[in-house]
Scaffold this active site. Structure first.
Site, mmCIF file in Angstrom:
data_model
loop_
_atom_site.group_PDB
_atom_site.id
_atom_site.type_symbol
_atom_site.label_atom_id
_atom_site.label_comp_id
_atom_site.label_asym_id
_atom_site.label_seq_id
_atom_site.Cartn_x
_atom_site.Cartn_y
_atom_site.Cartn_z
ATOM 1 N N HIS A 28 0.851 -1.196 0.000
ATOM 2 C CA HIS A 28 0.000 0.000 0.000
ATOM 3 C C HIS A 28 0.886 1.245 0.000
ATOM 4 C CE1 HIS A 28 -2.342 -3.294 1.727
ATOM 5 N NE2 HIS A 28 -3.441 -2.650 1.411
ATOM 6 N N HIS A 273 -4.129 3.074 -3.157
ATOM 7 C CA HIS A 273 -4.273 2.568 -1.790
ATOM 8 C C HIS A 273 -3.656 1.187 -1.631
ATOM 9 C CE1 HIS A 273 -6.201 1.601 2.079
ATOM 10 N NE2 HIS A 273 -6.438 0.416 1.543
ATOM 11 N N GLU A 426 -16.867 -4.408 24.802
ATOM 12 C CA GLU A 426 -16.001 -5.572 24.938
ATOM 13 C C GLU A 426 -14.752 -5.495 24.060
ATOM 14 O OE1 GLU A 426 -20.193 -6.823 26.014
ATOM 15 O OE2 GLU A 426 -19.258 -5.726 24.325
#
Length: 688
Positions: A28, A273, A426
């Site tokens: 990338h 990207h 969580e």
């Protein structure tokens, strides 16, 4: 070539990243190209970091949450001359990331894997890659800095945390959880850099993302700043100074950037990207930078020296000044200084286990293993001051409350507190515990076992990094009863056991809990999942049955025939061991010689030598029955082709726990019936 040395250094970061991705034909390049000025300004002029000692405890942390941009970090590690650290915390006279390693980007065994990996490459503060995990972990690092400063003094600990995140990080749910928690805790030592380039793999973020990010973070209670041009290092520097001056709020710096900056044909495109630019485009981009088009992995004269004279010099001076303060602290506070050194080495104080409880036999009323765990946890916490305990809004339900005198909540204005309320978050809770562990604290977080699914990505990262985090789960089976199938775990045990480097321990009674905690706390690597009951289970009479110390080997013979070898082996974990013991006693009356094996931790048992495992599970005894109120997956290994498994193949039901267990056959009577069938089958089909 650019004449300005700082611009030359920035373009070196860019071109190294482009060349490495192109040579690997994978990676990338776009974000390293666009965010190079931001990384340069941060590392050169603001980050309190000594490349000559990258494990200096009060260093600032840089977290690349956008882990796909790994070449940005590897370029910085190489150019700043970060030293390599070995497994014994010795700083070596060799680079953490050499130019050769950059040239071997994404290749087998290189120190430049596709996404940064903690322990693999010195200077990488945490493993990143799954988007959002880096920012989640950064919150735990910021919490650790606050706690350390409150306990040992801010002269010794006041490090800041900088995390570089992209659009993907802020889309992931963990970023919402973590940002909300950080805002609530007023972590003003935390700075997130948002690379606002509007591009993801699929294309423009407008395809799926239209959040008003600035307003969102203001709503979380953050200080929000904006830099309109990623190339404006002066404005970026001002933003960092504003962050450092801010009190009472974490800071988000929104940096508007152009992914693949400088690429004539691929700037602001999704192709910049996640794929190499291509050889022709690399040449065109280098030409746009004023760079030699055919030069590869070029580091112009003066660039390395520029890093040495700025971050190298500043970092060394800051580190030396800190060592002087530490020396003075040792003279004034030798006991606390010793504690600090033990903690930094992931050690434990002498006698840490001196007060561990021992539980008297109680086969009538019994005790929930979560309740026993709380007694053990408090005994350890009394002697290990850097043990912090938290829950996802279930402090008393999971029995993790610290009952020590003077124990405070970890909250704004009370950062020395050891009781953490993570809220119903969580994933962020587990990630934050990794961040605290990376800062050498001993954290635990807790929730119900079925909700371990919400924290699973962060649990996995703790295992991948081999961090000694304690993941504590209660309400571990259909035995929790009335809350029904939404809360009754079925597949979670098998799922957690499938995870490498995670030891899943499900103790059978209170004394096995003591040994489970001994295993959990006395380690420097790898996390533990403690899996505990809501309901009471018998405290076994250890004068009749084997010592719970067998837990230390993962599995052990709990009960054996009074005479002769066993005809049948009953294998179980947790609350179902009582069923195996009950069946064993009744089968004895019928003349069937059975052995009961408690197997609380498969992973540790598998690490024992073959001789011991064969002693516990003799290969010649093929009549075996496994009993566990969970998915049967994996039990085949222990029962073999001629054994049987009593497990759950459906979800549970809502009713009092005894009724639910009876409904699904988890009774002594049914265990006996199935055991008989297994034994009879072996008799009818003897093997030679």
């Amino acid at each position: 070539m650019p004449q300005d040395i700082d611009q030359l250094a920035i373009n070196t970061i860019r071109t190294l990243s482009m060349d490495a991705v192109q040579k690997a034909n994978s990676g990338h390049p776009g974000t390293p190209m666009s965010m190079a000025p931001v990384a340069y300004e941060l590392w050169q002029n603001h980050l309190r970091f000594d490349p000559a000692n990258p494990i200096w405890p009060n260093r600032d942390r840089f977290v690349l949450s956008a882990g796909h941009a790994s070449m940005l970090l590897y370029s910085m590690l190489f150019l700043t001359g970060v030293r390599r650290v070995d497994a014994e915390y010795n700083v070596l006279d060799e680079p953490a990331c050499s130019l050769e390693e950059i040239e071997n980007f994404r290749q087998l065994h290189s120190r430049t894997p596709g996404h940064p990996e903690y322990r693999w490459t010195s200077g990488v503060e945490t493993t990143t890659g799954p988007l959002g995990q880096g920012v989640g972990t950064s919150v735990g690092m910021a919490m650790a800095s606050k706690w350390l400063g409150a306990r040992y003094g801010e002269d010794l600990f006041d490090f800041d945390i900088y995390a570089l995140a992209g659009d993907g990080c802020l889309m992931e749910g963990i970023s919402h959880e973590a940002a909300s928690l950080a805002g609530h805790l007023k972590l003003d030592n935390l700075c997130w850099l948002f690379d606002n380039n509007h591009i993801t793999i699929d294309g423009d973020t407008a395809l799926a993302f239209g959040d008003d990010v600035l307003s969102r973070f203001e709503g979380y209670g953050w200080n929000v700043l904006r830099v309109g041009d990623a190339n404006d290092t002066g404005l970026i520097g001002r933003a960092f100074e504003e962050f450092k001056a801010e009190t009472g709020r974490p800071t988000l710096i929104v940096v508007d950037s152009h992914i693949g900056w400088g690429s004539p044909n691929k700037q602001d495109t999704e192709s910049a990207h996640g794929e190499p630019l291509g050889e022709d485009e690399v040449k065109l981009t280098k030409k746009a930078y004023g760079w030699p088009e055919d030069a590869q992995f070029l580091v112009p004269d003066g660039v390395r020296e520029r890093f040495d004279e700025v971050i190298g010099k500043r970092g060394g001076e800051l580190h030396s000044a800190w060592l002087e303060r530490l020396y003075s602290y040792k003279g004034d506070n030798p006991e606390m200084a010793g504690e600090l050194e033990t903690m930094q080495r992931r050690g434990l104080p002498d006698g840490w286990d001196a007060d561990l409880p021992s539980f008297e036999a109680d086969e009538e009323k019994g005790l929930a293993t979560r309740k026993a765990s709380n007694k053990v946890q408090n005994a350890i916490a009394e002697r290990v001051p850097w043990l912090l305990a938290g829950s996802a809004d279930l402090t008393d339900s999971t029995s993790v409350r610290l009952g020590l005198d003077g124990t405070a909540q970890f909250e704004p204005g009370s950062y020395d507190g050891r009781q953490i309320h993570f809220g119903i978050r969580e994933n962020a809770a587990a990630a934050a515990c990794s961040g605290m562990s990376l800062s050498k604290l001993r954290p635990l977080w807790s929730t119900y076992l079925t909700f371990s699914d919400y924290g699973r990505p962060s649990i996995r990262l703790s295992a991948l990094m081999e961090l000694p985090v304690i993941h504590l789960f209660t309400h571990d089976s259909i035995g929790l009863g009335e809350d029904g199938p939404t809360h009754q775990p079925i597949e979670q045990l098998a799922s957690l056991r499938a995870m490498p480097h995670l030891d899943v321990i499900r103790p059978a009674d209170a004394n096995e809990v003591v040994e489970a905690w001994r295993l959990a706390i006395d380690r420097t690597h790898c996390p533990v999942a403690l899996v505990l009951t809501r309901q009471n289970v018998p405290v076994l009479d250890r004068s009749r049955y084997a010592s719970a110390e067998g837990v230390r080997r993962g599995g052990y013979v709990l009960a054996d025939p009074e005479d002769g070898d066993p005809d049948l082996i009953l294998i179980s974990t947790g609350s179902e061991v009582q069923l195996a013991v009950g069946a064993h006693e009744r089968l004895k009356e019928e003349g069937i010689r059975s052995r009961v094996v408690s197997l609380p931790c498969w992973e540790i048992f598998e690490k024992q030598d073959q001789e011991y495992r064969d002693e516990v599970l003799p290969p010649e005894v093929t009549s075996r029955l496994a009993i566990e109120e969970g998915a049967p997956m994996g039990w085949e290994k222990w029962v073999g082709g001629e054994g049987a498994i009593m497990g759950m193949t459906t979800f549970g039901q809502s009713a009092p726990f005894a009724d639910v267990e009876a409904e699904f056959g988890f009774t002594v009577e049914n265990v006996i019936q199935v055991a008989r069938q297994v034994a009879e089958r072996a008799t009818a089909n003897p093997t030679t």
